[in-house]
Write a protein that holds these residues in place. Sequence first.
Motif, PDB file in Angstrom:
ATOM      1  N   CYS A 225       0.782  -1.307   0.061  1.00 21.60           N
ATOM      2  CA  CYS A 225      -0.128  -0.198   0.020  1.00 21.60           C
ATOM      3  C   CYS A 225       0.882   1.328  -0.063  1.00 21.60           C
ATOM      4  CB  CYS A 225      -0.984   0.115   1.097  1.00 21.60           C
ATOM      5  SG  CYS A 225      -0.076   0.165   2.861  1.00 21.60           S
ATOM      6  N   THR A 226       0.072   2.440  -0.356  1.00 21.20           N
ATOM      7  CA  THR A 226       0.986   3.787  -0.299  1.00 21.20           C
ATOM      8  C   THR A 226       0.587   4.139   0.906  1.00 21.20           C
ATOM      9  OG1 THR A 226      -0.743   4.755  -1.288  1.00 21.20           O
ATOM     10  CG2 THR A 226       0.877   4.064  -2.862  1.00 21.20           C
ATOM     11  N   ASP A 227       1.317   5.549   1.362  1.00 27.08           N
ATOM     12  CA  ASP A 227       1.229   5.988   2.606  1.00 27.08           C
ATOM     13  C   ASP A 227      -0.262   6.632   2.900  1.00 27.08           C
ATOM     14  OD1 ASP A 227       1.778   8.071   0.892  1.00 27.08           O
ATOM     15  OD2 ASP A 227       2.969   9.143   2.494  1.00 27.08           O
ATOM     16  N   GLY A 228      -0.903   6.946   1.651  1.00 31.60           N
ATOM     17  CA  GLY A 228      -2.283   7.489   1.888  1.00 31.60           C
ATOM     18  C   GLY A 228      -3.190   6.898   2.778  1.00 31.60           C
ATOM     19  N   LEU A 229      -2.877   5.406   2.593  1.00 33.99           N
ATOM     20  CA  LEU A 229      -3.886   4.697   3.352  1.00 33.99           C
ATOM     21  C   LEU A 229      -3.235   4.344   4.958  1.00 33.99           C
ATOM     22  CD1 LEU A 229      -6.038   2.104   2.837  1.00 33.99           C
ATOM     23  CD2 LEU A 229      -4.355   0.648   3.239  1.00 33.99           C
ATOM     24  N   THR A 230      -2.116   4.256   5.052  1.00 35.99           N
ATOM     25  CA  THR A 230      -1.712   4.232   6.512  1.00 35.99           C
ATOM     26  C   THR A 230      -1.507   5.377   7.394  1.00 35.99           C
ATOM     27  OG1 THR A 230       0.630   4.322   5.760  1.00 35.99           O
ATOM     28  CG2 THR A 230      -0.278   2.282   6.073  1.00 35.99           C
ATOM     29  N   LYS A 231      -1.807   6.700   6.759  1.00 32.69           N
ATOM     30  CA  LYS A 231      -1.958   7.911   7.248  1.00 32.69           C
ATOM     31  C   LYS A 231      -3.160   7.882   8.071  1.00 32.69           C
ATOM     32  CE  LYS A 231       0.705  10.764   4.252  1.00 32.69           C
ATOM     33  NZ  LYS A 231       0.643  11.830   3.000  1.00 32.69           N
ATOM     34  N   HIS A 232      -4.268   7.011   7.664  1.00 38.97           N
ATOM     35  CA  HIS A 232      -5.505   7.153   8.358  1.00 38.97           C
ATOM     36  C   HIS A 232      -6.086   5.740   8.625  1.00 38.97           C
ATOM     37  CE1 HIS A 232      -5.996  11.233   6.683  1.00 38.97           C
ATOM     38  NE2 HIS A 232      -5.943  10.831   5.654  1.00 38.97           N
ATOM     39  N   LEU A 233      -5.307   4.668   8.538  1.00 39.74           N
ATOM     40  CA  LEU A 233      -5.903   3.240   8.812  1.00 39.74           C
ATOM     41  C   LEU A 233      -4.778   2.586   9.604  1.00 39.74           C
ATOM     42  CD1 LEU A 233      -8.728   2.296   7.992  1.00 39.74           C
ATOM     43  CD2 LEU A 233      -7.704   1.001   6.470  1.00 39.74           C
ATOM     44  N   SER A 234      -5.167   2.119  10.884  1.00 43.93           N
ATOM     45  CA  SER A 234      -3.951   1.510  11.702  1.00 43.93           C
ATOM     46  C   SER A 234      -3.849   0.425  11.217  1.00 43.93           C
ATOM     47  CB  SER A 234      -4.393   1.369  12.917  1.00 43.93           C
ATOM     48  OG  SER A 234      -5.701   0.518  13.192  1.00 43.93           O
ATOM     49  N   ARG A 235      -2.539  -0.374  11.743  1.00 38.82           N
ATOM     50  CA  ARG A 235      -2.093  -1.751  10.881  1.00 38.82           C
ATOM     51  C   ARG A 235      -3.196  -2.670  11.642  1.00 38.82           C
ATOM     52  NH1 ARG A 235       2.625  -3.215  13.500  1.00 38.82           N
ATOM     53  NH2 ARG A 235       2.282  -1.701  15.064  1.00 38.82           N
ATOM     54  N   LYS A 236      -3.650  -2.515  12.718  1.00 38.70           N
ATOM     55  CA  LYS A 236      -4.576  -3.422  13.309  1.00 38.70           C
ATOM     56  C   LYS A 236      -5.949  -3.491  12.437  1.00 38.70           C
ATOM     57  CE  LYS A 236      -7.630  -4.392  17.247  1.00 38.70           C
ATOM     58  NZ  LYS A 236      -7.793  -3.714  18.653  1.00 38.70           N
ATOM     59  N   ARG A 237      -6.451  -2.341  11.879  1.00 40.86           N
ATOM     60  CA  ARG A 237      -7.706  -2.407  11.073  1.00 40.86           C
ATOM     61  C   ARG A 237      -7.352  -2.997   9.711  1.00 40.86           C
ATOM     62  NH1 ARG A 237     -12.459  -3.689  10.937  1.00 40.86           N
ATOM     63  NH2 ARG A 237     -13.679  -2.163   9.570  1.00 40.86           N
ATOM     64  N   ILE A 238      -5.916  -2.877   9.174  1.00 41.18           N
ATOM     65  CA  ILE A 238      -5.807  -3.263   7.851  1.00 41.18           C
ATOM     66  C   ILE A 238      -5.785  -4.813   8.068  1.00 41.18           C
ATOM     67  CG2 ILE A 238      -3.712  -3.794   6.208  1.00 41.18           C
ATOM     68  CD1 ILE A 238      -3.067  -0.825   6.750  1.00 41.18           C
ATOM     69  N   ALA A 239      -5.183  -5.365   9.182  1.00 43.02           N
ATOM     70  CA  ALA A 239      -5.229  -6.898   9.499  1.00 43.02           C
ATOM     71  C   ALA A 239      -6.465  -7.354   9.550  1.00 43.02           C
ATOM     72  CB  ALA A 239      -4.453  -7.192  10.749  1.00 43.02           C
ATOM     73  N   GLU A 240      -7.413  -6.549  10.217  1.00 41.16           N
ATOM     74  CA  GLU A 240      -8.983  -7.058  10.480  1.00 41.16           C
ATOM     75  C   GLU A 240      -9.457  -7.200   9.110  1.00 41.16           C
ATOM     76  OE1 GLU A 240      -9.749  -4.965  14.844  1.00 41.16           O
ATOM     77  OE2 GLU A 240     -10.306  -4.043  13.244  1.00 41.16           O
ATOM     78  N   LEU A 241      -9.434  -6.197   8.444  1.00 35.72           N
ATOM     79  CA  LEU A 241     -10.228  -6.111   6.899  1.00 35.72           C
ATOM     80  C   LEU A 241      -9.640  -7.234   6.165  1.00 35.72           C
ATOM     81  CD1 LEU A 241     -10.276  -2.542   6.232  1.00 35.72           C
ATOM     82  CD2 LEU A 241     -12.117  -3.915   6.973  1.00 35.72           C
TER      83      LEU A 241
END
Length: 324
Positions: A225-241
């Motif tokens: 992913c690009t940093d536009g995603l991680t600026k607003h979404l946590s690693r935990k939420r990415i893992a959950e999805l």
Amino acid sequence: MHGQMEIFGTSDIGRKRNTNEDHFMISDLCKSMRVHSTSLTLDHRTRLFGETQGRLLLVADGMGGHDSGERASQLALDGIVDYVLNTLSWYLLHDDIHEDEEFQKHLKAGLLNCQQMIERDIALAPQRQGMGSTLTMAYIAWPRMFVVHVGDSRCYLLRDGEIKQLTRDHTMAEAVLGHRESKESEPDHEGPLTNMLWNVLGGKDEPHPDAASYHLQIGDALVLCTDGLTKHLSRKRIAELIGSDRSLENACNQAIQEANDAGGSDNLTIVACRFRKSRPIQEREAAIDVLIPEADDTDDEAVPVSETGLASETGLASEAEPVR
């Protein structure tokens, strides 16, 4: 034992930008032959394809303003395509790769080819001076994966409910403060040095790509992913999805939606894939059959085997195809 690899990627302009300077690519690598004339019966086919040699996942985040950033990330992907098709020896793409460091060296040379393409483009259009791009690339030849990276886009590995960042950010913040991951439950913290890159394609200095190899196993999932995603979404939420039972198309689109709802301050791009036991493919899922080695070949830890070195705004899913 057979498994499936489900892949999906998507990119979005976000809520604050006028253009999307991100690009991504998901591709199969295979030999092909174009037949111009023959007495053989080939069912009227003019191009013949060999076995798939691996899969390439790419994300790039351009910078430079106006159309220059979009141009830079496009050239970054073009440079990899040009290198893989015209320079990289096909024997290096065989599934049974033994010489890790040698293969990493060749993949890193591909990023230098991107640098040269951007430099040539700037020479023809001096108004694009200062444009550049990140590039994060994963080459998968099951069960091996090679990651080559420059910039602050990221590659994550999800395993056994945990998410691990495989790449490091080439930002001034990390150069000064060292690698400090944000809390798992929080998005990245922005500061005056977090948006300053010291290692990028198109910069004044030659890029210094990081490269590492990994062993994958059934049950793993990957996120680029690009940093536009991680600026607003946590690693935990990415893992959950990505780790949920929902389709990857649904999970990736949900990640983009949540990042936009949280501000969408930058372009957003995500490419994700899962490796799982074979099961019926649900509607609108895309899976690729892969041959999974015996269990004793897939118990490696998610750590580098070796380590060196300091297109579109709509979703793209892979088509089902057997892999050997």
